[in-house]
Design a protein around this motif. Structure first.
Motif, short mmCIF file in Angstrom:
data_model
loop_
_atom_site.label_atom_id
_atom_site.label_comp_id
_atom_site.label_asym_id
_atom_site.label_seq_id
_atom_site.Cartn_x
_atom_site.Cartn_y
_atom_site.Cartn_z
N ASP A 1 12.61 12.26 -2.50
CA ASP A 1 11.39 12.93 -2.96
C ASP A 1 10.17 12.05 -2.74
OD1 ASP A 1 12.61 15.25 -3.70
OD2 ASP A 1 12.65 14.83 -5.85
N ILE A 2 10.33 10.74 -2.95
CA ILE A 2 9.21 9.82 -2.71
C ILE A 2 8.79 9.91 -1.24
CG2 ILE A 2 8.54 7.39 -2.62
CD1 ILE A 2 10.39 6.93 -5.03
N MET A 3 9.76 9.93 -0.34
CA MET A 3 9.45 10.02 1.08
C MET A 3 8.85 11.37 1.44
SD MET A 3 10.08 7.09 2.16
CE MET A 3 11.03 5.60 1.91
N ARG A 4 9.24 12.41 0.71
CA ARG A 4 8.68 13.73 0.97
C ARG A 4 7.20 13.80 0.58
NH1 ARG A 4 14.08 15.60 -1.36
NH2 ARG A 4 15.32 15.98 0.53
N ALA B 204 4.33 5.30 13.11
CA ALA B 204 3.28 5.33 14.14
C ALA B 204 3.75 5.98 15.44
CB ALA B 204 2.77 3.92 14.41
N ASP B 205 5.07 6.09 15.62
CA ASP B 205 5.57 6.78 16.81
C ASP B 205 5.76 8.27 16.56
OD1 ASP B 205 7.68 6.52 15.10
OD2 ASP B 205 9.04 5.60 16.51
N GLY B 206 5.26 8.77 15.44
CA GLY B 206 5.24 10.21 15.19
C GLY B 206 6.45 10.76 14.48
N LYS B 207 7.28 9.92 13.87
CA LYS B 207 8.51 10.41 13.23
C LYS B 207 8.32 10.54 11.73
CE LYS B 207 11.48 8.38 16.78
NZ LYS B 207 12.55 7.42 17.07
N HIS B 208 8.95 11.59 11.17
CA HIS B 208 8.91 11.83 9.73
C HIS B 208 9.85 10.88 9.00
CE1 HIS B 208 6.46 15.47 10.07
NE2 HIS B 208 7.19 15.76 11.13
N LEU B 209 9.75 10.87 7.69
CA LEU B 209 10.49 9.90 6.89
C LEU B 209 11.75 10.46 6.25
CD1 LEU B 209 7.52 8.11 5.09
CD2 LEU B 209 8.63 7.53 7.24
N THR B 210 11.79 11.74 5.97
CA THR B 210 12.94 12.29 5.26
C THR B 210 13.98 12.84 6.22
OG1 THR B 210 11.72 14.35 4.99
CG2 THR B 210 11.66 12.82 3.17
N GLN B 211 15.20 12.86 5.77
CA GLN B 211 16.30 13.27 6.63
C GLN B 211 16.24 14.73 7.02
OE1 GLN B 211 19.57 11.74 4.12
NE2 GLN B 211 20.22 10.60 5.91
N ASP B 212 15.59 15.55 6.21
CA ASP B 212 15.58 16.98 6.50
C ASP B 212 14.38 17.38 7.35
OD1 ASP B 212 14.19 18.20 3.34
OD2 ASP B 212 13.69 16.49 4.60
N THR C 198 0.84 -1.20 0.00
CA THR C 198 0.00 0.00 0.00
C THR C 198 0.88 1.25 0.00
OG1 THR C 198 -0.19 0.04 2.43
CG2 THR C 198 -1.87 -1.18 1.21
N PHE C 199 2.14 1.10 0.45
CA PHE C 199 3.06 2.23 0.47
C PHE C 199 3.55 2.60 -0.93
CE2 PHE C 199 7.05 4.48 1.33
CZ PHE C 199 6.68 5.29 2.39
N LYS C 200 3.35 1.72 -1.91
CA LYS C 200 3.80 2.02 -3.28
C LYS C 200 3.11 3.26 -3.85
CE LYS C 200 4.94 -2.74 -4.58
NZ LYS C 200 4.43 -3.96 -5.23
N VAL C 201 2.01 3.66 -3.23
CA VAL C 201 1.27 4.80 -3.76
C VAL C 201 2.14 6.05 -3.80
CG1 VAL C 201 0.34 5.55 -1.51
CG2 VAL C 201 -0.94 6.01 -3.61
N PHE C 202 3.13 6.17 -2.90
CA PHE C 202 3.97 7.37 -2.89
C PHE C 202 4.95 7.37 -4.06
CE2 PHE C 202 2.75 6.48 1.53
CZ PHE C 202 1.94 7.59 1.73
N THR C 203 5.41 6.20 -4.46
CA THR C 203 6.22 6.11 -5.68
C THR C 203 5.38 6.48 -6.89
OG1 THR C 203 7.60 4.37 -4.71
CG2 THR C 203 7.64 4.59 -7.10
N LEU C 204 4.15 5.98 -6.92
CA LEU C 204 3.24 6.30 -8.03
C LEU C 204 2.98 7.80 -8.12
CD1 LEU C 204 1.25 5.46 -10.28
CD2 LEU C 204 -0.46 5.08 -8.48
N LEU C 205 2.72 8.42 -6.97
CA LEU C 205 2.43 9.86 -6.97
C LEU C 205 3.66 10.66 -7.40
CD1 LEU C 205 0.29 10.10 -3.71
CD2 LEU C 205 -0.52 10.36 -6.06
N ASP C 206 4.83 10.31 -6.90
CA ASP C 206 6.04 11.03 -7.29
C ASP C 206 6.33 10.83 -8.78
OD1 ASP C 206 8.30 12.69 -6.44
OD2 ASP C 206 9.52 10.95 -6.97
#
Length: 875
Positions: free
Chosen positions: A531-534, A544-552, A451-459
């Protein structure tokens, strides 16, 4: 906070002493209530001055009231109460909500002169003060108004108390003070009571008292007491029930009738007021109340005798508080509770929010749709047991309204409990809200798989790529091009496709339909992983513990992304993922998930709601094109089993993470449902674990189909917008020329350009053996990912020489010299041409043929001499 020690005894002590203070209290009351009586003497005048200087204004604030959480009941005009939270179980009622016999019972036993005095019972108070001074007791003697004042003061103090110790101190100060402190308390009560009587009517004070008074334990107010002890409304109390409750107010915890083993121990250790004794102490107190009512003429002789002879028969109806009372909606209730305890709309501090929940008297009207909720509960509980051997099994389903973010349903397979002893000793119980994140229910999320592939599709679409672009999705050890903001990212191992599929060359729509991992790796290798993670960050997705995905972003996952993150290897909350797909279905507008539609205070005044908003997060044309690709999943693709085919268009995506977690998300234009089935902890194989309903790995389809089917029947759904033409058109790319390259070099060139090279059989050629002699298709514009057949030379080919214009004899010699079987070909008569002039060969010049192949030489002559190879000349 508890009130500071009062100073009246200190002021008057030097003049009177305790006995004098007691005596003068009666004079003070008389002077205040009946000011025409003349007073003289220093002590009396000083006492009156002090009494007049005591605070006279008492703010009667709202007492502690339960906060109640409601759901809209589709079968009623009244909302359905899911749960309540309270420190004091109190249900305020209006005057007509209390039986007349209750008023009579209270006044006859506590204050028969209530409607005649001005707030203070002179005789009773004077006797009580004297008795307290002489015997060092805490005898009552207070009027109903004074008792009301006392309860208001207790409430005021207890609401601000920081802990149980302070609350106990409040109660003791207001009720148990003896000697001079007791007299001082009585004086202040009287001062307030007189002021209260000037501001409020008698009926208002009496009603206020019955709504605020304690009836034992955490039961406060006559309505809660009637329901708890007898299972009836206050307006329906019988004579005996009313007399029992009226008797309890004198000493609520001693006279309570919900403790069959007794409420107090005698000096010899015997328990008093037990069920075995017929609640003797409470019975005696009740009969005292009945006697007073009879003497006052409030009841007849027959009524008195019948009620006096009747036993006390409690019918205890505990009011279960907390989300456990919400049944199958308990986890949604718990989610709402966490919002109240964390959102500034309910208070600036944790302490203020806790007070709002347990004492604030809020009415919280939630978004849950009991029709969809019932379907979600049935879908999960009929298929997923709360516990099985060999794994810690979990499942949840959550449905959001796409255009508002309203949470329509939230169900879970476990039984709800917040009791650690239950959770630790009984399987299948949990307080964790699987659908949400750690701050809103304690769950640390689950692997959501593809289900996470949607972000690759959107990017992919946001970068201008097309869903019809053809890529080489054949699985392989390393896809070239993975990077984060230009920094290369290695692929550490070969990606696994479902069922070990080898992959194929295809377009993005097909990759999405089939959920092909290697196909999505091919896409991502042409993008920027960061960019996909952004894109995920932009769509409010955190672990689920509230952390973002990108390094910045701060905080972040502590490392850069790796290719396998694109397949849903991190833990996320199902609700957060559901919101992403709801956004696509809502033309790119994301609405913050919300669980509360309205909040009112106890008076019905609407209060501010937690902040929420709807915001365009994805361009409409990108959302429409993504939806078009995701539609294939539900129509013949991996999610086909979850489609109801009920006429409502849906899009969706499946997800599997390492056979430990399975997901199914589908959405119409109106409602989106995310279902997860998997291991709460551990790594049991869902594809080899069976329950009564079937294989665990397949349950997501059945659950999703039932929940979404109900949502479709309730909310409907429109056709999705068509895909953007520029983002769904066929894409052609340059195919490089690899003739003359070695086999390995040619393959690498084609792989790097996104094509699928296939090595054909060696063919005769002029190239050295093993060097590519031909390719099919030839270099030029072709669809990306096209299969290209490359044919190496066998090293045995000969090139037909170009002999045009030579004499026939010379040409035949040249062709023969090149290794071919040279033969004269067609003769064409031409009167003006030179004899023997060659016009060409067959096969033609420069063609590469096996050695010894026959090559004919065509020529012109003035006279061909007849025969079948002769041609005429039109000149």
């Amino acid at each position: 906070m508890p009130h500071a020690k009062r100073t009246a005894s200190g002021v008057l002590g030097g003049v009177l002493g305790v006995l004098g203070l007691s005596a003068i209290a009666g004079v003070l009351v008389t002077a205040t209530v009946t000011p025409a009586i003349a007073l003289s003497g220093y002590a009396a005048s000083s006492a009156i001055t002090l009494f007049d200087n005591m605070p006279s204004y008492l703010e009667v604030d709202q007492p502690m009231l339960p906060t109640r959480i409601f759901a809209d009941d589709p079968n009623s005009d009244e909302p359905y109460e899911l749960a309540s939270f309270y420190d004091q179980n109190r249900l305020p009622v209006e005057w007509d909500g209390i039986a007349t016999v209750m008023y009579d019972a209270l006044l006859s036993s506590e204050d028969p002169q209530y409607y005649e005095h001005g707030g203070v019972d002179l005789v009773g108070t004077a006797k009580a003060l004297a008795s307290n001074a002489i015997n060092d007791t805490s005898r009552g003697g207070s009027s109903v108004t004074q008792q009301y004042v006392k309860n208001v003061l207790i409430q005021e103090c207890e609401k601000d108390a920081a802990d149980d110790e302070e609350r106990q101190a409040c109660y003791l100060e207001a009720t148990q003070s003896k000697g001079a402190d007791g007299i001082e308390r009585k004086l202040q009560e009287m001062r307030y009571a007189i002021a209260i009587e000037k501001k409020y009517s008698k009926n208002d004070i009496l009603l206020g008292y019955l709504n605020i008074a304690n009836f034992g334990g955490v039961t406060y107010g006559i309505e809660a007491a009637a329901q708890y002890y007898f299972g009836v409304a206050a307006k329906d109390l019988s004579l005996g029930q009313a007399a029992t409750l009226a008797g309890m107010v004198q000493n609520p915890n001693y006279y309570r009738i919900d403790m069959p083993n007794g409420t107090r121990q005698a000096q010899d250790g015997t328990w008093l007021n037990t069920a075995e004794s017929g609640y003797k102490e409470t019975l005696d107190r009740r009969n005292y109340v009945l006697t007073r009512m009879h003497e006052d003429g409030k009841i007849t002789e027959d009524e008195y005798l019948a009620a006096h002879a009747a036993p006390i028969e409690p019918a205890i109806h505990p009011r279960q508080q907390g989300c456990v009372s919400a049944g199958g909606s308990a986890y949604f209730c718990q989610y709402v509770k966490t919002i109240v305890l964390s959102d500034p709309a309910f208070g600036e501090t944790p302490e203020a929010r806790q007070a709002a929940l347990r004492r604030g008297g809020l009415n919280i009207y939630t978004t849950i749709d009991l029709r969809v909720q019932a379907a979600a509960e049935n879908a999960i509980h009929s298929r997923i047991p709360s516990a099985i051997d060999g794994m810690e099994l979990g499942s949840t389903g959550v449905t959001l309204e796409t255009g508002t973010g309203r949470v329509l349903a939230m169900a879970q397979n476990t039984a709800f409990s917040e009791d650690p002893a239950v959770i630790q000793t009984q399987r299948g119980y949990s307080s964790l809200v699987f659908a949400s994140d750690y701050p809103h229910g304690g769950s640390t999320g689950f692997g959501v798989g593809s289900t996470f592939k949607v972000f690759t599709l959107l990017d992919w679409l946001e970068k201008g790529h097309s869903t019809r672009e053809v890529l080489n999705g054949v699985n392989r050890q390393a896809f070239q091009g993975f990077n984060c903001d230009g920094s290369p990212i290695p692929q550490t191992s070969k990606v696994g496709n479902f069922n070990n599929a080898g992959g194929y060359v295809g377009d993005v729509k097909r990759f999405t339909r089939d959920s092909l991992n290697s196909g999505y790796f091919a896409m991502a290798s042409k993008l920027n992983l960061c960019d996909i993670m952004r894109v995920a960050d932009r769509l409010n997705l955190t672990t689920a513990d509230g952390k973002h995905l990108t390094q910045d972003a701060e905080p972040n996952i502590g490392r850069g992304p790796v290719p396998f993150d694109l397949l849903g290897s991190l833990n996320f909350a199902p609700m957060a993922m559901d919101s992403v797909y709801a956004t696509i279905a809502n033309k790119g507008v994301q609405c913050t998930p919300k669980a509360i539609d309205k909040v009112t205070d106890s008076a019905g005044k609407e209060l501010p709601l937690p902040a929420s908003k709807c915001e365009q997060k994805i361009a409409p044309e990108v959302a429409a094109t993504a939806a078009d690709a995701l539609a294939g999943v539900m129509n013949g693709g991996t999610g086909n089993q979850a489609n109801n085919y009920d006429g409502v268009p849906v899009i969706g995506k499946t997800g599997t993470h390492e056979k430990f977690h399975t997901s199914m998300v589908q959405t119409s234009t109106k409602a989106a449902t995310f279902v997860w089935v998997g291991n709460v902890s551990g790594e049991a194989d869902l594809f080899n674990t069976w329950v009564d309903a079937g294989r665990l790995a397949d349950m997501r389809y059945q659950i999703s189909r039932e929940i979404q089917g109900t949502a479709n029947s309730v909310y409907g759904g429109d056709a999705f917008p068509p895909p953007d033409p520029n983002l769904s058109k066929p894409v052609y790319v340059d195919l490089p020329n690899v003739v003359g390259k070695s086999i390995d070099e040619a393959k690498n060139i084609l792989w790097g350009a996104g094509f699928n090279p296939v090595v054909g059989e060696p063919i005769p050629g002029a190239q050295p053996e093993g060097v590519i002699e031909a390719q099919d298709p030839p270099a030029g514009k072709v669809a990306g990912g096209t299969t290209v057949t490359i044919s190496p030379s066998n090293g045995q080919g000969r090139t037909v020489p170009d002999v045009k214009g030579q004499s026939l004899e010379a040409a035949l010699a040249s062709v023969a010299g090149a290794g071919f079987d040279a033969q004269p070909g067609t003769c064409t008569e031409k009167k003006q041409a030179g004899a023997g002039r060659v016009t060409g060969t067959s096969p033609g010049a420069n063609e590469i043929l096996p050695q010894g192949t026959r090559v004919t030489v065509d020529y012109e002559a003035k006279n061909c001499g007849g025969g079948k190879d002769k041609k005429g000349d039109d000149d």
